[in-house]
Scaffold this motif. Structure first.
Motif, PDB file in Angstrom:
ATOM      1  N   TYR A  27       0.828  -1.199   0.000  1.00  0.00           N
ATOM      2  CA  TYR A  27       0.000   0.000   0.000  1.00  0.00           C
ATOM      3  C   TYR A  27       0.873   1.265   0.000  1.00  0.00           C
ATOM      4  O   TYR A  27       0.496   2.281  -0.601  1.00  0.00           O
ATOM      5  N   ARG A  30       1.574   1.747  -3.522  1.00  0.00           N
ATOM      6  CA  ARG A  30       0.398   2.304  -4.208  1.00  0.00           C
ATOM      7  C   ARG A  30       0.281   3.808  -3.983  1.00  0.00           C
ATOM      8  O   ARG A  30      -0.023   4.566  -4.895  1.00  0.00           O
ATOM      9  N   ASP A  35      -1.625   6.099 -10.974  1.00  0.00           N
ATOM     10  CA  ASP A  35      -2.174   4.921 -11.649  1.00  0.00           C
ATOM     11  C   ASP A  35      -3.345   5.311 -12.559  1.00  0.00           C
ATOM     12  O   ASP A  35      -4.505   5.086 -12.222  1.00  0.00           O
ATOM     13  N   ASN A  38      -5.907   2.560 -13.437  1.00  0.00           N
ATOM     14  CA  ASN A  38      -6.550   1.900 -12.288  1.00  0.00           C
ATOM     15  C   ASN A  38      -6.208   0.420 -12.149  1.00  0.00           C
ATOM     16  O   ASN A  38      -7.044  -0.375 -11.728  1.00  0.00           O
ATOM     17  N   GLN A  41      -6.548  -0.743  -8.455  1.00  0.00           N
ATOM     18  CA  GLN A  41      -7.853  -0.482  -7.854  1.00  0.00           C
ATOM     19  C   GLN A  41      -8.220  -1.499  -6.778  1.00  0.00           C
ATOM     20  O   GLN A  41      -8.872  -1.167  -5.788  1.00  0.00           O
ATOM     21  N   SER A  42      -7.802  -2.745  -6.929  1.00  0.00           N
ATOM     22  CA  SER A  42      -8.150  -3.795  -5.958  1.00  0.00           C
ATOM     23  C   SER A  42      -7.283  -3.750  -4.701  1.00  0.00           C
ATOM     24  O   SER A  42      -7.525  -4.498  -3.762  1.00  0.00           O
ATOM     25  N   TRP A  43      -6.276  -2.889  -4.666  1.00  0.00           N
ATOM     26  CA  TRP A  43      -5.361  -2.831  -3.532  1.00  0.00           C
ATOM     27  C   TRP A  43      -6.017  -2.078  -2.372  1.00  0.00           C
ATOM     28  O   TRP A  43      -5.808  -0.896  -2.171  1.00  0.00           O
ATOM     29  N   ASP A  44      -6.771  -2.791  -1.605  1.00  0.00           N
ATOM     30  CA  ASP A  44      -7.567  -2.240  -0.513  1.00  0.00           C
ATOM     31  C   ASP A  44      -6.837  -2.458   0.813  1.00  0.00           C
ATOM     32  O   ASP A  44      -6.686  -3.603   1.250  1.00  0.00           O
ATOM     33  N   TRP A  53      -5.337  -9.183  -3.978  1.00  0.00           N
ATOM     34  CA  TRP A  53      -5.173  -8.038  -4.856  1.00  0.00           C
ATOM     35  C   TRP A  53      -4.688  -8.490  -6.226  1.00  0.00           C
ATOM     36  O   TRP A  53      -3.877  -9.409  -6.337  1.00  0.00           O
TER      37      TRP A  53
END
Length: 163
Positions: A27, A30, A35, A38, A41-44, A53
């Motif tokens: 993260y 990120r 980006d 995107n 985008q799944s990197w929560d 991810w």
């Protein structure tokens, strides 16, 4: 019997902690990147485990082993936290617009087999700490704006096939 239970309990508790350290490292990357497509985008960061991810591959222990972000239209910089991905084997960040230095902390990635950072805008020198990567087979840093000499210590990497 009690020792077995304590061992099982500790492994259950500590494994998510490793996943959190790795999630925090990814993260941090990120946050340091722009980006536009995107792809991250799944990197929560609220998920306990970064293994869900996209572009992240993990082993059976849910530890990050591969990061595939080549040709992803990313810009920004690499972060020292990447050195916390203890089981990382493949770091694929080629053909982006990454700038800045190669973090010295990448030299802590003792299982790294492939470091592909070619075709970016990286500057500075090649960190001598990369000579600690005994498992490294592929080191591709061409098409950057790196300066200085190739560290002599890299010649001691016995497994290195491509430099």
């Amino acid at each position: 019997m009690a020792f077995w239970f304590v061992g099982l309990l500790l492994s259950t508790v500590l494994n998510p902690l490793k996943a959190n350290v790795e999630g925090d490292a990814l993260y941090a990357l990120r946050r340091a990147l722009h980006d536009p497509a995107n792809v991250l985008q799944s990197w929560d960061p609220t998920l306990v485990n970064p293994c869900t991810w996209f572009h992240v591959t993990c082993d059976q222990d849910n530890r990050v082993t591969r990061l595939d972000l080549g040709n992803a239209r990313l810009s920004g910089r690499l972060v020292p936290e990447l050195g916390n991905l203890e089981r990382l084997q493949y770091l694929e960040l080629y053909k982006n617009q990454l700038a800045g230095n190669i973090p010295e902390e990448l030299g802590k990635l003792s299982r790294l087999v492939s470091l592909d950072l070619y075709s970016n805008n990286l500057t500075g020198t090649i960190p001598p700490s990369l000579s600690k990567l005994a498992s490294l087979r592929f080191l591709r840093l061409n098409r950057n704006r790196l300066t200085g000499r190739i560290p002599r210590e890299l010649t001691q990497l016995k497994n290195l096939k491509i430099l």
